[in-house]
Design an enzyme around this catalytic site. Structure first.
Site, PDB file in Angstrom:
ATOM      1  N   ILE A 147       3.232-123.754 -10.710  1.00  0.00           N
ATOM      2  CA  ILE A 147       4.151-123.207  -9.716  1.00  0.00           C
ATOM      3  C   ILE A 147       5.209-122.321 -10.361  1.00  0.00           C
ATOM      4  O   ILE A 147       5.827-121.485  -9.692  1.00  0.00           O
ATOM      5  CB  ILE A 147       4.822-124.359  -8.935  1.00  0.00           C
ATOM      6  CG1 ILE A 147       5.399-123.847  -7.611  1.00  0.00           C
ATOM      7  CG2 ILE A 147       5.878-125.068  -9.782  1.00  0.00           C
ATOM      8  CD1 ILE A 147       5.812-124.955  -6.648  1.00  0.00           C
ATOM      9  N   LYS A 148       5.399-122.477 -11.672  1.00  0.00           N
ATOM     10  CA  LYS A 148       6.438-121.717 -12.373  1.00  0.00           C
ATOM     11  C   LYS A 148       6.135-120.218 -12.418  1.00  0.00           C
ATOM     12  O   LYS A 148       7.032-119.416 -12.690  1.00  0.00           O
ATOM     13  CB  LYS A 148       6.610-122.257 -13.794  1.00  0.00           C
ATOM     14  CG  LYS A 148       7.093-123.693 -13.867  1.00  0.00           C
ATOM     15  CD  LYS A 148       8.530-123.849 -13.431  1.00  0.00           C
ATOM     16  CE  LYS A 148       9.053-125.241 -13.711  1.00  0.00           C
ATOM     17  NZ  LYS A 148      10.475-125.399 -13.380  1.00  0.00           N
ATOM     18  N   ASP A 149       4.892-119.841 -12.152  1.00  0.00           N
ATOM     19  CA  ASP A 149       4.573-118.409 -12.111  1.00  0.00           C
ATOM     20  C   ASP A 149       5.445-117.687 -11.086  1.00  0.00           C
ATOM     21  O   ASP A 149       5.844-116.527 -11.284  1.00  0.00           O
ATOM     22  CB  ASP A 149       3.107-118.196 -11.731  1.00  0.00           C
ATOM     23  CG  ASP A 149       2.139-118.607 -12.828  1.00  0.00           C
ATOM     24  OD1 ASP A 149       2.611-118.995 -13.914  1.00  0.00           O
ATOM     25  OD2 ASP A 149       0.923-118.531 -12.592  1.00  0.00           O
TER      26      ASP A 149
END
Length: 451
Positions: free
Chosen positions: A42-44
């Site tokens: 999700i950090k993208d």
């Protein structure tokens, strides 16, 4: 229709119903599976947003260097953005993070600096301090600071929240997410609560983090902080990305429960997720009695299990920390109070073998020659031979020898031992750390599984 670059694949990740682990929960439980992002986490989302905002503000210029303190996932997102946009990357992480994470960052061209975990944030050796210092010392660089950079939560306000709202057709009643930098849970919650203020937001924390007590009391109590193994969430300070007013409850889970649940998700739901996903679902399970049949719960599954193959998906690592109640060959041997292996040589007589079986109440004896395994004798095999020829008891063991028992690793799981023991193989052997042989029979396996 093609995409122009890998960054255009970020977001629009699937929302998938959980069926087996949550079968006793009356509510509908859905997982927002963000390992479908190109960087497998999700950090993208927030990594790209931080870069875009920095470019808009003129803080990140062509040919510049991106610097960040990261456990791996944010670094991967930043590295992808850097690849496409032409930036260099230096990432600072801690020595508790899995080796796989650092190796992946290096694979996409980043420099990785490892710092000690068990130091205070303000300590010059901490990964926070080192990243901040590098941002000041290296020309044309920017320390992204995902903890206090509000572009972090902005990314989730603009993407994660709207996606969940649309995918549930506005039916979501509960959002559950682990709490780390605060960006995911705060940004997503801010959007969803604008749509429906009655949506409950549950933050999942780990024991050893100070966030839960801070939420409950408003006090930053460093006595709450102690080392923990969980990765990707929990903090020893309060990042600026938090807006505690949009969070309704903090729930803490143990390192063990989060790790075990992650493995269950992989085996029972077919989703190969990371540590935080296991902790997120474990936190929900601890709160399940508050849910009803009308509730629609969305759990955030942040990243992919490939980041943790050397840790939570490694049986040895799990057993060493007491996280996995797996019985092994060694466990069976240790439970026999130091009984020594009974062996016989090929030169002994069949009568002597039978006497050993009577004396020690055993059915299987390895045949050894000069400390090497050369075969075996069994009660069943000897019975058949003596019954047909009583005189054979005066012959040597060499004349009735059966094939050697399989030799396995000392840490082989009991379940696998059961598959190896059959009519042809009445037992299995293994060497301990000292090089001494030990034996396990079918009765040993049955007794261990019955305990």
């Amino acid at each position: 229709m093609w995409l122009n670059n890998i960054l255009e694949t970020i977001g629009n990740t699937p929302l998938i119903r959980l069926n087996k682990i949550t079968k006793d929960i009356p509510a509908t439980v859905l997982a927002k599976v963000d390992y479908f992002n190109p960087g497998n986490s999700i950090k993208d989302r927030m990594a790209l947003k931080m870069v875009e905002v920095a470019e808009q503000q003129g803080k990140l210029k062509p040919g510049g260097t991106i610097i960040e303190g990261t456990s791996g996932n944010t670094g991967m997102g930043l590295a992808l953005a850097a690849c496409v946009k032409g930036y260099k990357c230096i990432f600072v992480t801690t020595d508790k993070q899995s080796k796989e994470k650092a190796d992946i960052l290096k694979a996409v061209g980043a420099e990785v600096i490892v710092c000690p975990t068990n130091v205070l944030p303000e300590d010059p050796r901490s990964y926070y301090s080192v990243a901040k210092r590098l941002g000041q010392e290296i020309p044309n660089s920017m320390y992204m600071n995902q903890y206090d950079n509000l572009a972090n939560r902005q990314a989730h306000y603009e993407s994660t929240g709207p996606e969940i709202w649309e995918q549930t057709e506005g039916r979501i009643t509960h959002l559950v997410s682990t709490a780390g930098t605060g960006g995911t849970i705060t940004g997503t919650a801010m959007y969803l609560k604008e749509k429906n203020p009655n949506i409950k937001v549950w933050a999942i924390d780990v024991y050893g983090s100070l966030l839960t007590k801070y939420y409950n009391t408003g006090e930053i109590d460093m006595n709450e902080v102690h080392p923990y193994i969980s990765e990707g969430f929990g903090e020893d300070f309060v990042p600026e990305n938090y807006d505690m007013s949009v969070i309704d409850h903090f729930e803490q889970v143990t390192d063990k429960d989060g790790a075990v649940m992650a493995r269950r998700i992989a085996k029972e739901e077919g989703m190969f997720c990371g540590y935080s996903a296991g902790s997120c679902l474990q936190g929900l399970m601890q709160l399940k009695n508050t849910l009803t049949a009308d509730d629609v719960v969305v759990c955030i599954f942040h990243d992919h299990g490939s980041r943790y193959v050397g840790k939570i998906y490694n049986d040895q690592w799990m057993m060493e920390r007491g996280f996995l109640d797996v019985k092994t060959f060694r466990d069976i041997v240790n439970g026999r109070a130091g009984k020594k292996l009974v062996t016989i040589t090929p030169d002994h007589t069949v009568a002597e073998a039978v006497e050993l079986m009577k004396q020690y109440d055993i059915e299987q004896i390895p045949v050894m020659k000069e400390n090497e395994l050369v075969g075996s004798v069994s009660e069943g095999g000897l019975f058949q031979k003596i019954f047909s020829n009583p005189e054979i008891k005066n012959s040597t063991v060499a004349s009735v020898i059966e094939h050697p028992y399989p030799v396995v690793d000392f840490m082989t799981k009991v379940e696998k031992l059961g598959n190896l023991i059959n009519k042809e193989n009445g037992a299995v052997l293994a060497k301990d750390e000292k090089g001494d042989y030990h034996i396990v029979t079918k009765y040993d396996v049955i007794q261990s599984l019955a305990k």
